[in-house]
Enzyme design. Sequence first.
Site, mmCIF file in Angstrom:
data_model
loop_
_atom_site.group_PDB
_atom_site.id
_atom_site.type_symbol
_atom_site.label_atom_id
_atom_site.label_comp_id
_atom_site.label_asym_id
_atom_site.label_seq_id
_atom_site.Cartn_x
_atom_site.Cartn_y
_atom_site.Cartn_z
ATOM 1 N N GLU A 291 -6.372 -52.193 19.256
ATOM 2 C CA GLU A 291 -6.737 -50.892 19.811
ATOM 3 C C GLU A 291 -8.118 -50.482 19.311
ATOM 4 O OE1 GLU A 291 -3.703 -48.049 18.427
ATOM 5 O OE2 GLU A 291 -5.175 -47.271 17.004
ATOM 6 N N THR B 138 -7.421 -45.434 22.180
ATOM 7 C CA THR B 138 -6.742 -44.250 21.644
ATOM 8 C C THR B 138 -7.302 -42.975 22.290
ATOM 9 O OG1 THR B 138 -8.310 -44.120 19.814
ATOM 10 C CG2 THR B 138 -6.292 -45.360 19.430
ATOM 11 N N HIS C 31 9.155 -41.888 11.031
ATOM 12 C CA HIS C 31 8.120 -40.868 11.278
ATOM 13 C C HIS C 31 8.268 -39.774 10.217
ATOM 14 C CE1 HIS C 31 6.212 -37.344 13.255
ATOM 15 N NE2 HIS C 31 5.339 -38.275 13.595
ATOM 16 N N GLN D 206 3.902 -48.215 14.299
ATOM 17 C CA GLN D 206 2.940 -47.767 13.301
ATOM 18 C C GLN D 206 2.602 -48.964 12.414
ATOM 19 O OE1 GLN D 206 0.473 -46.254 12.259
ATOM 20 N NE2 GLN D 206 1.365 -44.177 12.279
HETATM 21 P P1 FAD Z 1 7.645 -38.163 19.154
HETATM 22 O O1 FAD Z 1 8.343 -39.350 19.679
HETATM 23 O O2 FAD Z 1 7.657 -36.920 19.999
HETATM 24 O O3 FAD Z 1 8.258 -37.843 17.730
HETATM 25 C C1 FAD Z 1 7.657 -36.866 16.871
HETATM 26 C C2 FAD Z 1 8.687 -36.425 15.849
HETATM 27 O O4 FAD Z 1 9.673 -35.618 16.475
HETATM 28 C C3 FAD Z 1 9.472 -37.580 15.201
HETATM 29 O O5 FAD Z 1 9.783 -37.211 13.889
HETATM 30 C C4 FAD Z 1 10.735 -37.666 16.038
HETATM 31 O O6 FAD Z 1 11.818 -38.248 15.325
HETATM 32 C C5 FAD Z 1 10.958 -36.196 16.349
HETATM 33 N N1 FAD Z 1 11.639 -35.958 17.638
HETATM 34 C C6 FAD Z 1 11.453 -36.623 18.780
HETATM 35 N N2 FAD Z 1 12.205 -36.060 19.759
HETATM 36 C C7 FAD Z 1 12.865 -35.020 19.195
HETATM 37 C C8 FAD Z 1 13.770 -34.040 19.666
HETATM 38 N N3 FAD Z 1 14.176 -34.035 20.944
HETATM 39 N N4 FAD Z 1 14.231 -33.100 18.787
HETATM 40 C C9 FAD Z 1 13.829 -33.090 17.496
HETATM 41 N N5 FAD Z 1 12.965 -34.003 16.996
HETATM 42 C C10 FAD Z 1 12.489 -34.943 17.834
HETATM 43 N N6 FAD Z 1 -2.056 -40.098 17.905
HETATM 44 C C11 FAD Z 1 -3.108 -39.626 18.626
HETATM 45 O O7 FAD Z 1 -3.429 -38.434 18.544
HETATM 46 N N7 FAD Z 1 -3.806 -40.440 19.468
HETATM 47 C C12 FAD Z 1 -3.499 -41.743 19.633
HETATM 48 O O8 FAD Z 1 -4.155 -42.444 20.392
HETATM 49 C C13 FAD Z 1 -2.407 -42.284 18.879
HETATM 50 N N8 FAD Z 1 -2.029 -43.579 19.004
HETATM 51 C C14 FAD Z 1 -0.925 -44.045 18.336
HETATM 52 C C15 FAD Z 1 -0.512 -45.363 18.549
HETATM 53 C C16 FAD Z 1 0.609 -45.877 17.884
HETATM 54 C C17 FAD Z 1 1.052 -47.302 18.139
HETATM 55 C C18 FAD Z 1 1.332 -45.035 16.982
HETATM 56 C C19 FAD Z 1 2.526 -45.572 16.235
HETATM 57 C C20 FAD Z 1 0.921 -43.720 16.761
HETATM 58 C C21 FAD Z 1 -0.198 -43.210 17.435
HETATM 59 N N9 FAD Z 1 -0.622 -41.884 17.279
HETATM 60 C C22 FAD Z 1 -1.688 -41.401 18.003
HETATM 61 C C23 FAD Z 1 0.026 -41.013 16.311
HETATM 62 C C24 FAD Z 1 1.193 -40.189 16.913
HETATM 63 O O9 FAD Z 1 0.690 -39.302 17.882
HETATM 64 C C25 FAD Z 1 1.846 -39.434 15.751
HETATM 65 O O10 FAD Z 1 2.509 -40.323 14.904
HETATM 66 C C26 FAD Z 1 2.728 -38.255 16.148
HETATM 67 O O11 FAD Z 1 2.999 -37.500 14.948
HETATM 68 C C27 FAD Z 1 4.084 -38.648 16.725
HETATM 69 O O12 FAD Z 1 3.950 -39.185 17.956
HETATM 70 P P2 FAD Z 1 5.230 -39.785 18.733
HETATM 71 O O13 FAD Z 1 4.774 -40.145 20.080
HETATM 72 O O14 FAD Z 1 5.919 -40.803 17.898
HETATM 73 O O15 FAD Z 1 6.118 -38.438 18.808
#
Ligand code: FAD
Length: 317
Positions: free
Chosen positions: A18, A49, A183, A210
Amino acid sequence: MKVTDHLKKRKHTLFSFEILPPLKGKGIDAIFEGIDPLMEFNPPFINVTYHREEYMYKKQADNLLKKVSIRKRPGTVGICAAIINRYHVDAVPHLICGGFTRDETENALIDLQFLGIDNVLALRGDPIKTERSFVPEKNGHQYAVELIEQIVRMNKGIYLHEEIENKEHAQFCIGAAGYPEKHYESMNMKTDLKHLKTKVDAGAEYVTTQMFFDNKKYFIFLEHCKAAGINVPIIPGLKPITKLRHIAFLPKTFFIDLPDDLADGLMACKTDAEVEKVGVEWTIRQSQELVEAGAPCIHYYTMGKSDAVKQIAKEAF
Ligand code: FAD
């Protein structure tokens, strides 16, 4: 072509990475300079990203504070188009919930469709520095699963405003993020896996993890995912440590642990060059083990620097 199709037709572990859009004011050449040296390893797709604007408050002459925007990294969609045009490989834009209303998300997805981009990594995004916890936009998404649901609806030809007729069905292949070390907001691994399963059930077709530095954690994560009924490909994410400052920065920022052997090696380093040697050798060993174990693809976090990833790819692919 979709990421899942690349994964299906692969004969060996795929190499991918990436890149970050450059800070506003820098040109596309910096991006190409980072990508060019890695093309000999045939990445079938390259992730780009997405970064939210950060704000700070600056004191004015009248002593009042003014909110000003800093550290902008625009251009994710444009860079994807430039990658496709120059390298003839697929681009995977990251799309986040943070800072986007549902309408803005739909518009971004329509732009991607027009460019022939049929992959998206759907993420929530982190809170910006001025927020204690993640705050969605008004009429935006709180969790990545809601963004995935919106993309799936577009794939079925269901757009936000029902009066739109002659709806095109989008064809997006959707990826989601997974966390072998959990997470940071999740109560425990079980809850985190439950939320990951919700994303997969909603339509995520693969997971990219991650970064992690201990392959055992990835292998255990695979077992936990299987037990939780998550049966999509899980792409491991690796990051070579190349700077003294990474030693404190990475665990603090990404909530990951460094294994004892790696930590011991890094503690003996006094310069960035020494750190890079230890970090690259470690990631080579991690990569070789993952390739041997049949990982579908390895996703490298380049953070804008390709030298270390090139050294690793030479040994592992
Ligand atoms: P989610 O899947 O929404 O989860 C976030 C948190 O909420 C988790 O703790 C989960 O367990 C919890 N959760 C999920 N659904 C619910 C629910 N219904 N009720 C209660 N809790 C819930 N960030 C950027 O800004 N830009 C990027 O380009 C970027 N690229 C990334 C690429 C990869 C491969 C990874 C692993 C991360 C990347 N991130 C990026 C970071 C990411 O945005 C953060 O880690 C963010 O905090 C969580 O994103 P997520 O999509 O996993 O969120």
